[in-house]
Scaffold this motif. Structure first.
Motif, PDB file in Angstrom:
ATOM      1  N   ARG A  42      61.363  49.819  51.915  1.00 17.04           N
ATOM      2  CA  ARG A  42      60.227  48.898  51.960  1.00 17.04           C
ATOM      3  C   ARG A  42      60.363  47.988  50.756  1.00 17.04           C
ATOM      4  O   ARG A  42      60.569  48.476  49.641  1.00 17.04           O
ATOM      5  N   ARG A  46      52.070  46.248  51.797  1.00 15.55           N
ATOM      6  CA  ARG A  46      51.767  46.208  53.230  1.00 15.55           C
ATOM      7  C   ARG A  46      50.903  45.006  53.616  1.00 15.55           C
ATOM      8  O   ARG A  46      51.002  44.513  54.737  1.00 15.55           O
ATOM      9  N   SER A  78      67.591  48.223  57.685  1.00 18.18           N
ATOM     10  CA  SER A  78      66.379  47.440  57.932  1.00 18.18           C
ATOM     11  C   SER A  78      65.600  47.337  56.633  1.00 18.18           C
ATOM     12  O   SER A  78      65.905  48.023  55.646  1.00 18.18           O
ATOM     13  N   SER A  80      61.216  46.968  55.466  1.00 16.52           N
ATOM     14  CA  SER A  80      59.823  46.867  55.886  1.00 16.52           C
ATOM     15  C   SER A  80      59.104  45.961  54.906  1.00 16.52           C
ATOM     16  O   SER A  80      59.344  46.038  53.687  1.00 16.52           O
ATOM     17  N   TYR A  83      52.659  43.848  56.978  1.00 14.08           N
ATOM     18  CA  TYR A  83      52.190  44.118  58.333  1.00 14.08           C
ATOM     19  C   TYR A  83      51.699  42.823  58.992  1.00 14.08           C
ATOM     20  O   TYR A  83      51.243  41.891  58.311  1.00 14.08           O
ATOM     21  N   ASN A  96      59.079  38.011  54.890  1.00  9.48           N
ATOM     22  CA  ASN A  96      59.773  39.184  55.420  1.00  9.48           C
ATOM     23  C   ASN A  96      61.198  38.823  55.828  1.00  9.48           C
ATOM     24  O   ASN A  96      62.151  39.549  55.541  1.00  9.48           O
ATOM     25  N   ILE A 108      64.013  43.965  60.763  1.00  8.63           N
ATOM     26  CA  ILE A 108      62.745  44.177  60.066  1.00  8.63           C
ATOM     27  C   ILE A 108      61.930  45.162  60.883  1.00  8.63           C
ATOM     28  O   ILE A 108      61.738  44.966  62.087  1.00  8.63           O
ATOM     29  N   LEU A 109      61.457  46.237  60.240  1.00  5.38           N
ATOM     30  CA  LEU A 109      60.552  47.172  60.893  1.00  5.38           C
ATOM     31  C   LEU A 109      59.137  46.666  60.698  1.00  5.38           C
ATOM     32  O   LEU A 109      58.676  46.510  59.562  1.00  5.38           O
ATOM     33  N   GLN A 110      58.455  46.384  61.814  1.00  3.04           N
ATOM     34  CA  GLN A 110      57.211  45.632  61.740  1.00  3.04           C
ATOM     35  C   GLN A 110      56.023  46.436  62.246  1.00  3.04           C
ATOM     36  O   GLN A 110      55.899  46.717  63.429  1.00  3.04           O
ATOM     37  N   GLY A 111      55.124  46.804  61.303  1.00  2.00           N
ATOM     38  CA  GLY A 111      53.865  47.411  61.682  1.00  2.00           C
ATOM     39  C   GLY A 111      52.842  46.348  62.039  1.00  2.00           C
ATOM     40  O   GLY A 111      52.967  45.181  61.657  1.00  2.00           O
ATOM     41  N   GLU A 141      56.444  48.284  65.844  1.00  2.00           N
ATOM     42  CA  GLU A 141      56.058  49.697  65.923  1.00  2.00           C
ATOM     43  C   GLU A 141      54.677  49.863  66.548  1.00  2.00           C
ATOM     44  O   GLU A 141      53.728  49.168  66.180  1.00  2.00           O
ATOM     45  N   GLU A 245      62.233  60.041  58.903  1.00  6.80           N
ATOM     46  CA  GLU A 245      60.977  59.665  58.235  1.00  6.80           C
ATOM     47  C   GLU A 245      60.152  60.936  58.068  1.00  6.80           C
ATOM     48  O   GLU A 245      59.239  61.216  58.835  1.00  6.80           O
TER      49      GLU A 245
END
Length: 283
Positions: A42, A46, A78, A80, A83, A96, A108-111, A141, A245
């Motif tokens: 990360r 966030r 990736s 993070s 958000y 990002n 990119i891991l996207q919440g 996600e 995780e």
């Protein structure tokens, strides 16, 4: 050979395994020490305005992450970042993309904590275009306590965005708590699954806990809980990107590399048991 068998060198160390505030360079170093092939750090807070001094206070931070990964032969699978949320603006999402480009991450891991799905689709449209220009994909996600609670909501938003470089991030805990199963994964277009995060947990949410608390402090190492992880792995493409995780609270005071090793050792036991190197019909 069993194509779904994995060794630590074929797994990604997810930042959350080392704790929610794990610093990017610590993740890279722990991954290298524990024998992982990749890491997923990360690199920002966030939400806009969140302090993230390990990066924000150092203009050369992204270059240092990239250089450290190259020096230690760790692939940055990736990153993070911010958000999708009511506070986020297109400039934050472009940040990002710039962060991913700067550290050499292809994804990119996207919440998502924005309840307005029309706005999510609109943000994704331009966000994905900027990512595509940089050769980057976005893994969106779903989490039952977030703005995108299910696989179907995530698929609908992706379709509405029209983006060809946005896919699904499957987290085995969120999958179970959303009421979905391995059968729902098997029904997806394999190409739409960009990354899967593996962790175990009790079969049911503990009484008195919340989904958010469980996600942050109730996860278990692979094989230590009651989720049907083997069925999920079987439902994925054989070459699926798999990230551990597993922020196990009992080990939260251990040094980062030691936490990474515990996660890797449990994962190795899981894969050796459920996906032995040689299948019976090959002996």
């Amino acid at each position: 050979m069993n194509a779904r068998h994995r060794k630590t060198a074929n797994l990604t160390l997810g930042f959350l395994t080392l704790g929610a505030q794990a610093a990017p360079l610590d993740i890279i170093d722990a991954a290298a020490q524990a024998g992982y092939g990749a890491a997923g750090p990360r690199v920002s807070g966030r939400y806009p305005g969140d302090a993230w001094p390990s990066v924000d206070a150092d203009p050369s931070a992204f270059a240092k992450i990239r250089e450290a990964a190259a020096e230690k032969s760790i692939r940055v699978s990736s990153i993070s970042g911010y958000y999708l949320s009511p506070q986020v603006r297109p400039s934050h999402l472009r940040a990002n993309v710039e962060a991913a480009r700067a550290v050499g991450a292809p994804m990119i891991l996207q919440g998502c904590f924005e309840a307005d799905h029309a706005r999510v689709a609109e943000l994704l449209r331009d966000y994905a275009a900027a990512a595509a220009d940089a050769g980057i994909r976005i893994a969106l996600e779903f989490m039952p306590m977030s703005g995108l609670k299910t696989i179907e909501q995530t698929r609908t938003v992706i379709a509405a965005s029209g983006a060809a470089n946005v896919g699904i991030l499957v987290d085995t805990l969120h999958l179970a708590r959303s009421g979905a199963t391995a059968a729902d994964i098997a029904a997806l277009d394999p190409a739409s699954i960009y990354l899967t995060q593996l962790s175990d947990a009790p079969a049911q949410l503990d009484a008195g806990s919340t989904l958010f608390d469980e996600a942050m402090s109730g996860r278990l190492y692979l094989g230590d809980g009651g989720l049907d992880l083997a069925a999920v792995v079987n439902a994925l493409p054989a070459d699926a990107e798999l990230e551990l995780e597993t922020p196990v609270v009992a080990h939260e005071r251990l040094p980062p590399a030691q936490r990474a090793r515990h996660a890797a050792e449990a994962a190795q036991r899981f894969f050796d048991r459920h996906f032995p190197t040689f299948m019976e019909n090959e002996r």
